[in-house]
Design a protein around this motif. Sequence first.
Motif, PDB file in Angstrom:
ATOM      1  N   ILE A  36       4.393  14.629   1.658  1.00 48.25           N
ATOM      2  CA  ILE A  36       3.784  13.295   1.704  1.00 48.25           C
ATOM      3  C   ILE A  36       4.815  12.229   1.360  1.00 48.25           C
ATOM      4  O   ILE A  36       4.877  11.166   1.999  1.00 48.25           O
ATOM      5  N   GLN A  37       5.641  12.484   0.352  1.00 47.97           N
ATOM      6  CA  GLN A  37       6.674  11.507  -0.010  1.00 47.97           C
ATOM      7  C   GLN A  37       7.664  11.297   1.149  1.00 47.97           C
ATOM      8  O   GLN A  37       8.133  10.179   1.370  1.00 47.97           O
ATOM      9  N   GLU A  94       0.347   7.166  -6.370  1.00 50.14           N
ATOM     10  CA  GLU A  94      -0.809   8.063  -6.463  1.00 50.14           C
ATOM     11  C   GLU A  94      -0.401   9.505  -6.155  1.00 50.14           C
ATOM     12  O   GLU A  94      -0.934  10.451  -6.740  1.00 50.14           O
ATOM     13  N   VAL A  95       0.536   9.695  -5.228  1.00 49.52           N
ATOM     14  CA  VAL A  95       1.015  11.050  -4.936  1.00 49.52           C
ATOM     15  C   VAL A  95       1.696  11.652  -6.151  1.00 49.52           C
ATOM     16  O   VAL A  95       1.533  12.847  -6.461  1.00 49.52           O
ATOM     17  N   ARG A 150       3.573  17.574  -2.135  1.00 49.47           N
ATOM     18  CA  ARG A 150       4.048  16.277  -2.649  1.00 49.47           C
ATOM     19  C   ARG A 150       5.315  15.837  -1.917  1.00 49.47           C
ATOM     20  O   ARG A 150       5.459  14.681  -1.524  1.00 49.47           O
ATOM     21  N   PRO A 203       0.814  -1.234   0.000  1.00 46.55           N
ATOM     22  CA  PRO A 203       0.000   0.000   0.000  1.00 46.55           C
ATOM     23  C   PRO A 203       0.836   1.267   0.000  1.00 46.55           C
ATOM     24  O   PRO A 203       0.448   2.269  -0.608  1.00 46.55           O
ATOM     25  N   LEU A 204       1.998   1.242   0.688  1.00 46.81           N
ATOM     26  CA  LEU A 204       2.850   2.430   0.687  1.00 46.81           C
ATOM     27  C   LEU A 204       3.356   2.739  -0.717  1.00 46.81           C
ATOM     28  O   LEU A 204       3.429   3.910  -1.135  1.00 46.81           O
ATOM     29  N   ARG A 246       1.839   1.951  -3.476  1.00 44.49           N
ATOM     30  CA  ARG A 246       0.692   2.455  -4.238  1.00 44.49           C
ATOM     31  C   ARG A 246       0.402   3.922  -3.879  1.00 44.49           C
ATOM     32  O   ARG A 246       0.087   4.736  -4.758  1.00 44.49           O
ATOM     33  N   MET A 247       0.519   4.255  -2.575  1.00 52.00           N
ATOM     34  CA  MET A 247       0.308   5.645  -2.159  1.00 52.00           C
ATOM     35  C   MET A 247       1.354   6.560  -2.794  1.00 52.00           C
ATOM     36  O   MET A 247       1.043   7.681  -3.219  1.00 52.00           O
ATOM     37  N   GLY A 248       2.596   6.079  -2.852  1.00 52.07           N
ATOM     38  CA  GLY A 248       3.634   6.892  -3.472  1.00 52.07           C
ATOM     39  C   GLY A 248       3.348   7.153  -4.943  1.00 52.07           C
ATOM     40  O   GLY A 248       3.576   8.266  -5.451  1.00 52.07           O
ATOM     41  N   ILE A 307       5.904   9.050   3.658  1.00 48.57           N
ATOM     42  CA  ILE A 307       5.873   7.661   3.169  1.00 48.57           C
ATOM     43  C   ILE A 307       7.259   7.020   3.302  1.00 48.57           C
ATOM     44  O   ILE A 307       7.397   5.868   3.706  1.00 48.57           O
ATOM     45  N   ASP A 325       8.227   3.789   5.550  1.00 46.09           N
ATOM     46  CA  ASP A 325       8.914   2.622   4.978  1.00 46.09           C
ATOM     47  C   ASP A 325      10.199   2.318   5.752  1.00 46.09           C
ATOM     48  O   ASP A 325      10.544   1.155   5.985  1.00 46.09           O
TER      49      ASP A 325
END
Length: 456
Positions: free
Chosen positions: A275-276, A261-262, A272, A254-255, A257-259, A279, A283
């Motif tokens: 959020i990155q 999508e960001v 951005r 999921p992480l 996938r979130m990266g 994430i 991780d």
Amino acid sequence: MKFPRLVPRLFSLAALKSGLFWRTFLLLGVLTTLSMSAWVGMISVVQREPQVQQISSQVISVVTITHAALTHSAPELRRELLFELVSNEGIRIFTLEDDDEVEPPPDNALMPDIEALVKAKLGKDTRFSSSVNGMPGFWVSFKIGEDGYWLMLERERIRGLTGIQWLGWAGVVSLLSLLGAALISSLINRPLARLTAATRQLAEGRRPEPLPEKGPAEIAQANRSFNQMVRDLAQVESDRAVILAGISHDLRTPLARMGLEVEMANLSNEAREGIQSDIGQMDAIIGQFLDYAKPTEASSFINVDLGALLSETAHEVSRLHDVRITTDIAEHAQVLGNATDLKRVLNNLIENARRYGRTAETDYTEIDIKCTVKGMHSFKRVVVEVQDHGPGVPEGEIAQLLKPFTRLDAARGQANGAGLGLAIVDRVLQRHGAELQVRNRDGGGLLFQITMKALG
């Protein structure tokens, strides 16, 4: 098992088991020695009176019979009688002269009592000697009328066990008793030594062979419980491996996938990047958890050049603009271990120094790395030191550094991550049989010292 082979084996085992074996052996040895002393003392006391009576009766009988034989024999037959006494009985008769050179009687504990009993029967003027005119023997005087005579008996006829003989027999018995004590101590200590060796293997990350579930009830129960514990731990390790695989898949997917999508979202650059960063930090925290929980198998240990590994790690870190590294690394610092895990240990220590070792006066961190080889042969050790020049840590809080999820923000500045970096270091080094010491550096800063057994 043959007895000649048993004794060296016992004492080779004793050299390895210097704790319980020697305590048990010492207690049994002391008990045996006290028992032997009491036995010898009791025998001496109990035997003394019968031995005195026996020797006295023998001397009195020989003197009485000889006196009677000489008194009632015809004068012309006395020479023949004296010859027969010498030939058959070992008894010699000599005339007592005033100028005889007489030595004192034998000096032993029984002689005073023997003299008293013999004089009570033969008369108070009876004399005793250990040598007359240079001829050794047991000499006793008697009279026929007005004439005095010496009667000589061979010492062997009246001699009991001497002190040296008693000591010799006591020494033989004591030696056999001590060998028996060593055997008993070995039999008692063997199951415990086996259990200790298995526990040591388990602590080193290896799975020991099952212990025999037989013998005395207490030993069998202890071995049975230990075997069950080993099986339970193996099951826990297996379950943990499954959980770790699940964490890696269920959280990192999921992480990722979130990266993605960001990257595709219509966000400002500042949002951005924030959020990155979050994430990436999540991780990294998951990675720390995995590193902390992952077991280090002793079967994966190989010959590792710790000096070369340290040089490589220092070179990689020196590329960062906020680090100044000074190295003093010895050659041929060979140890037995897992190269990947040891590299992680060095990275964590250097990263910890880089983050928290900076001073307010500079915009970079100074790190000193030293590797030395000390000792010789089986006492040879590799010592690695990683130290910074920062503010250090209060003495009372140093022990907290190696505990999981510990972050001493007040002492070490800002803290990122889950607080597992140094806990991972301590866990990996324990499984390598290494020693980690943490202390404040003279002049400021924190010093981490690793001591490992060297190869070669």
